[in-house]
Motif scaffolding. Structure first.
Motif, mmCIF file in Angstrom:
data_model
loop_
_atom_site.group_PDB
_atom_site.id
_atom_site.type_symbol
_atom_site.label_atom_id
_atom_site.label_comp_id
_atom_site.label_asym_id
_atom_site.label_seq_id
_atom_site.Cartn_x
_atom_site.Cartn_y
_atom_site.Cartn_z
ATOM 1 N N ILE A 19 0.845 -1.206 0.000
ATOM 2 C CA ILE A 19 0.000 0.000 0.000
ATOM 3 C C ILE A 19 0.873 1.246 0.000
ATOM 4 O O ILE A 19 0.625 2.201 -0.734
ATOM 5 C CB ILE A 19 -0.950 -0.016 1.218
ATOM 6 N N ALA A 20 1.921 1.233 0.811
ATOM 7 C CA ALA A 20 2.839 2.370 0.875
ATOM 8 C C ALA A 20 3.533 2.600 -0.464
ATOM 9 O O ALA A 20 3.766 3.745 -0.866
ATOM 10 C CB ALA A 20 3.873 2.142 1.979
ATOM 11 N N ASP A 21 3.836 1.527 -1.184
ATOM 12 C CA ASP A 21 4.459 1.667 -2.508
ATOM 13 C C ASP A 21 3.513 2.361 -3.493
ATOM 14 O O ASP A 21 3.951 3.178 -4.300
ATOM 15 C CB ASP A 21 4.878 0.301 -3.056
ATOM 16 N N HIS A 22 2.231 2.031 -3.426
ATOM 17 C CA HIS A 22 1.254 2.722 -4.287
ATOM 18 C C HIS A 22 1.226 4.213 -3.962
ATOM 19 O O HIS A 22 1.196 5.053 -4.868
ATOM 20 C CB HIS A 22 -0.151 2.131 -4.107
ATOM 21 N N LEU A 23 1.244 4.551 -2.684
ATOM 22 C CA LEU A 23 1.239 5.966 -2.287
ATOM 23 C C LEU A 23 2.509 6.667 -2.754
ATOM 24 O O LEU A 23 2.459 7.811 -3.209
ATOM 25 C CB LEU A 23 1.096 6.081 -0.768
#
Length: 142
Positions: free
Chosen positions: A71-75
């Protein structure tokens, strides 16, 4: 007399005297700007309203804390993410929200609760307007 001059004479946009005058003084060519060159000069003032590509919103339903990095990578790639925490235990949900809060803070983004155990995480390129109020124990009237 060149092909250009003959064509201009033919359609009546140039007098024959001008043609002869230009042929006598080839070293005094005036540079004529083409429409393409003019548009390049003025391009700094033109803003296309269709310049932004499609924005993808990612829906994520983690089943464990380990999926939080994804999820952090998408952000980090500037994609907004809707996170549904219904499938994780409450203690893991708290850890995930803490991690994502730190991530969006570091990216100057924001995190908003949009439902019970559902959060919207956005990078700094996306603004969130308005709010959703949570009605606890509200039952529809019959």
């Amino acid at each position: 007399m060149g092909v250009y001059n003959k064509f201009m004479n033919l359609i009546g946009l140039q007098e024959e005297e001008e043609t002869i005058e230009r042929d006598r003084h080839p070293e005094q060519h005036e540079e004529v700007e083409t429409p393409m060159q003019e548009s390049r000069k003025n391009k700094g003032n033109i803003v296309s309203i269709h310049s932004q590509k499609n924005i993808r919103v990612v829906l994520h339903e983690p089943r464990s804390y380990e999926e939080t990095q994804e999820i952090a990578d998408h952000l980090r790639n500037r994609r907004p993410v809707v996170v549904n925490l219904h499938r994780v235990r409450p203690d893991q949900a708290t850890r995930i929200v803490d991690f994502l809060s730190g991530t969006v803070y570091a990216l100057n983004g924001s995190i908003s609760k949009i439902g019970p155990n559902i959060f919207l995480c956005t990078p700094d390129t996306v603004e969130i307007h308005g709010s959703i109020s949570e009605l606890l124990h509200a039952q529809p009237e019959e």
